[in-house]
Design an enzyme around this catalytic site. Structure first.
Site, PDB file in Angstrom:
ATOM      1  N   GLY A   9       0.983  -1.279   0.025  1.00  0.00           N
ATOM      2  CA  GLY A   9       0.048  -0.007   0.179  1.00  0.00           C
ATOM      3  C   GLY A   9       0.918   1.119   0.045  1.00  0.00           C
ATOM      4  O   GLY A   9       2.136   1.152  -0.292  1.00  0.00           O
ATOM      5  N   ARG A  30       0.410  -3.008  12.563  1.00  0.00           N
ATOM      6  CA  ARG A  30      -0.403  -3.500  13.685  1.00  0.00           C
ATOM      7  C   ARG A  30       0.234  -4.249  14.742  1.00  0.00           C
ATOM      8  O   ARG A  30       0.984  -5.312  14.115  1.00  0.00           O
ATOM      9  CB  ARG A  30      -1.837  -3.740  13.345  1.00  0.00           C
ATOM     10  CG  ARG A  30      -2.590  -2.494  13.155  1.00  0.00           C
ATOM     11  CD  ARG A  30      -2.865  -1.491  14.289  1.00  0.00           C
ATOM     12  NE  ARG A  30      -3.610  -0.399  14.048  1.00  0.00           N
ATOM     13  CZ  ARG A  30      -3.287   0.751  13.355  1.00  0.00           C
ATOM     14  NH1 ARG A  30      -1.953   1.173  13.387  1.00  0.00           N
ATOM     15  NH2 ARG A  30      -3.956   1.852  13.308  1.00  0.00           N
ATOM     16  N   GLU A  58      -0.895  -3.312  23.099  1.00  0.00           N
ATOM     17  CA  GLU A  58      -0.775  -2.072  23.674  1.00  0.00           C
ATOM     18  C   GLU A  58      -1.600  -1.476  24.182  1.00  0.00           C
ATOM     19  O   GLU A  58      -2.829  -1.620  24.205  1.00  0.00           O
ATOM     20  CB  GLU A  58      -0.684  -1.304  22.018  1.00  0.00           C
ATOM     21  CG  GLU A  58       0.374  -0.726  21.584  1.00  0.00           C
ATOM     22  CD  GLU A  58       0.270  -0.135  20.052  1.00  0.00           C
ATOM     23  OE1 GLU A  58       0.682  -0.748  18.981  1.00  0.00           O
ATOM     24  OE2 GLU A  58      -0.325   1.033  20.106  1.00  0.00           O
ATOM     25  N   HIS A 117       4.601   3.527  19.403  1.00  0.00           N
ATOM     26  CA  HIS A 117       3.418   3.676  18.379  1.00  0.00           C
ATOM     27  C   HIS A 117       3.435   5.285  17.946  1.00  0.00           C
ATOM     28  O   HIS A 117       2.437   5.937  17.791  1.00  0.00           O
ATOM     29  CB  HIS A 117       2.112   3.434  18.532  1.00  0.00           C
ATOM     30  CG  HIS A 117       1.235   2.835  17.555  1.00  0.00           C
ATOM     31  ND1 HIS A 117       0.164   2.147  17.704  1.00  0.00           N
ATOM     32  CD2 HIS A 117       1.301   3.416  16.305  1.00  0.00           C
ATOM     33  CE1 HIS A 117      -0.615   2.109  16.421  1.00  0.00           C
ATOM     34  NE2 HIS A 117       0.340   3.002  15.668  1.00  0.00           N
ATOM     35  N   GLY A 163       4.819   5.994  14.790  1.00  0.00           N
ATOM     36  CA  GLY A 163       4.926   6.177  13.338  1.00  0.00           C
ATOM     37  C   GLY A 163       4.582   7.328  12.529  1.00  0.00           C
ATOM     38  O   GLY A 163       5.334   8.042  11.777  1.00  0.00           O
TER      39      GLY A 163
HETATM   40  C1  DGY Z   1      -2.350   4.760  11.760  1.00  0.00           C
HETATM   41  O1  DGY Z   1      -2.592   5.608  11.457  1.00  0.00           O
HETATM   42  O2  DGY Z   1      -3.112   3.771  11.734  1.00  0.00           O
HETATM   43  C2  DGY Z   1      -1.064   4.672  12.461  1.00  0.00           C
HETATM   44  O3  DGY Z   1      -0.627   3.668  13.291  1.00  0.00           O
HETATM   45  C3  DGY Z   1      -1.100   6.090  13.437  1.00  0.00           C
HETATM   46  O4  DGY Z   1       0.127   6.234  13.777  1.00  0.00           O
END
Ligand code: DGY
Length: 316
Positions: free
Chosen positions: A152, A233, A262, A280, A282
């Site tokens: 993706g 995830r 988590e 988490h 990201g």
């Molecule tokens: C998301 O947007 O799914 C991410 O995990 C958030 O940082």
């Protein structure tokens, strides 16, 4: 004008702009809102803005809200089937966090390969007493195989980074990749990708099919010198099996931004030095998080005004 309940304050000005046109009620605590309050607020609201950590079950979905916007691209916390059945719009935050998340994934890859956090702790503890030929030997990156699971937006951004670092990029995905040429990556099935990669980075959504996709059997397929990166995830990986593989030296190292339960972290992972972990984060750049807030607020405003937001998972 509608009532919008937001489960946590968001960065930037988007919520205050939304409050010019709607009644915006924010859970101002630093605690998760909890199911009971979420349901109670949902019954009194026209729309919800939720976090990826707020479980949105069928009871919340059919509470009478018209729209649920999630401050994330992943929406595994929301009962999407129920939203479709009850005609509730669900919106997310695609695109704006792609680069931020791929940057963190690549940062984890480099950190885990070159043992950066571990060697920093060593230095800060005053243990660095001179240059040594074998001090913190890690894994090389250039010329090595990067296997990306999930092609993706974020997976493809990771592939571009891999190319930039001179890696041999492969990927595995159910669908065709639109710009395969641009990233010059070779498609492989998951098991052979795992067996041939020096670095494996996960970029699949959490679904019943991807839950524990990386289990003990698949970890055993990986090279003993390999590094696993997960910014997707937590439950995509069997965390107990991963901890076991890292502890026994079956796997060189891992870089993890997401965890199975988590914010609880597997106790064994907490003790291992060959895993680099971030909480988490990201998408946690000023720009990405600000734009995520704008997308959520814009979506809610559009749905309450009778429109269809471009970032609809379930259109109104
Ligand atoms: C998301 O947007 O799914 C991410 O995990 C958030 O940082």
């Amino acid at each position: 004008m509608g009532r919008i309940f937001v489960t946590r304050g968001l960065p930037g000005d988007a919520l205050s702009d939304l409050a010019d046109r709607h009644e915006v009620v924010i859970n101002e605590t630093d605690e998760p809102v909890g199911h009971e309050r979420l349901l109670e607020e949902a019954k009194r609201s026209d729309a919800l803005i939720v976090l990826l950590s707020d479980p949105v079950d069928e009871a919340v979905v059919r509470s009478g809200v018209k729209c649920i916007a999630t401050f994330a691209v992943g929406y595994d916390n929301i009962d999407i089937d129920a939203a479709r059945r009850h005609g509730v719009a669900v919106c997310n935050t695609p695109d704006v966090l792609t680069d931020a998340t791929a940057d963190l994934a690549f940062g984890l890859l480099l950190s885990a390969a070159r043992r950066i956090p571990e060697s920093e702790v060593f230095l800060r503890e005053g243990k660095f007493d001179g240059w040594a030929p074998s001090l913190f030997l890690g894994m090389p990156v250039a010329g090595r195989v990067l296997g990306v699971v999930g092609a993706g937006r974020i997976g493809r951004a990771m592939m571009m980074r891999g190319r930039g670092f001179g890696m041999d990029v492969r990927y595995c995905d159910e669908g065709a990749m639109p710009d395969e040429e641009a990233v010059a990556a070779r498609k492989q099935d998951l098991d052979s990708l795992l067996a041939e990669s020096d670095f494996v980075s996960l970029h699949v959504p959490l679904t019943p099919t991807t839950r524990h996709m990386i289990d003990a059997r698949r970890l055993a397929l990986m090279k003993q010198t390999a590094v696993l990166v997960n910014t997707a995830r937590g439950p995509v990986v069997d965390e107990a099996a991963l901890a076991e593989a890292l502890e026994s030296g079956r796997l060189f190292s891992a870089g993890l931004d997401v965890f199975e339960e988590e914010p609880k972290i597997h106790p064994k992972l907490m003790e291992l030095s060959n895993v680099v972990m971030t909480p988490h984060t990201g998408s946690a750049t000023v720009t990405a998080r600000g734009r995520m807030a704008e997308l959520c607020c814009g979506a809610v405003d559009t749905v309450l005004s009778g429109g269809v937001p471009p970032n609809s998972v379930v259109p109104p």
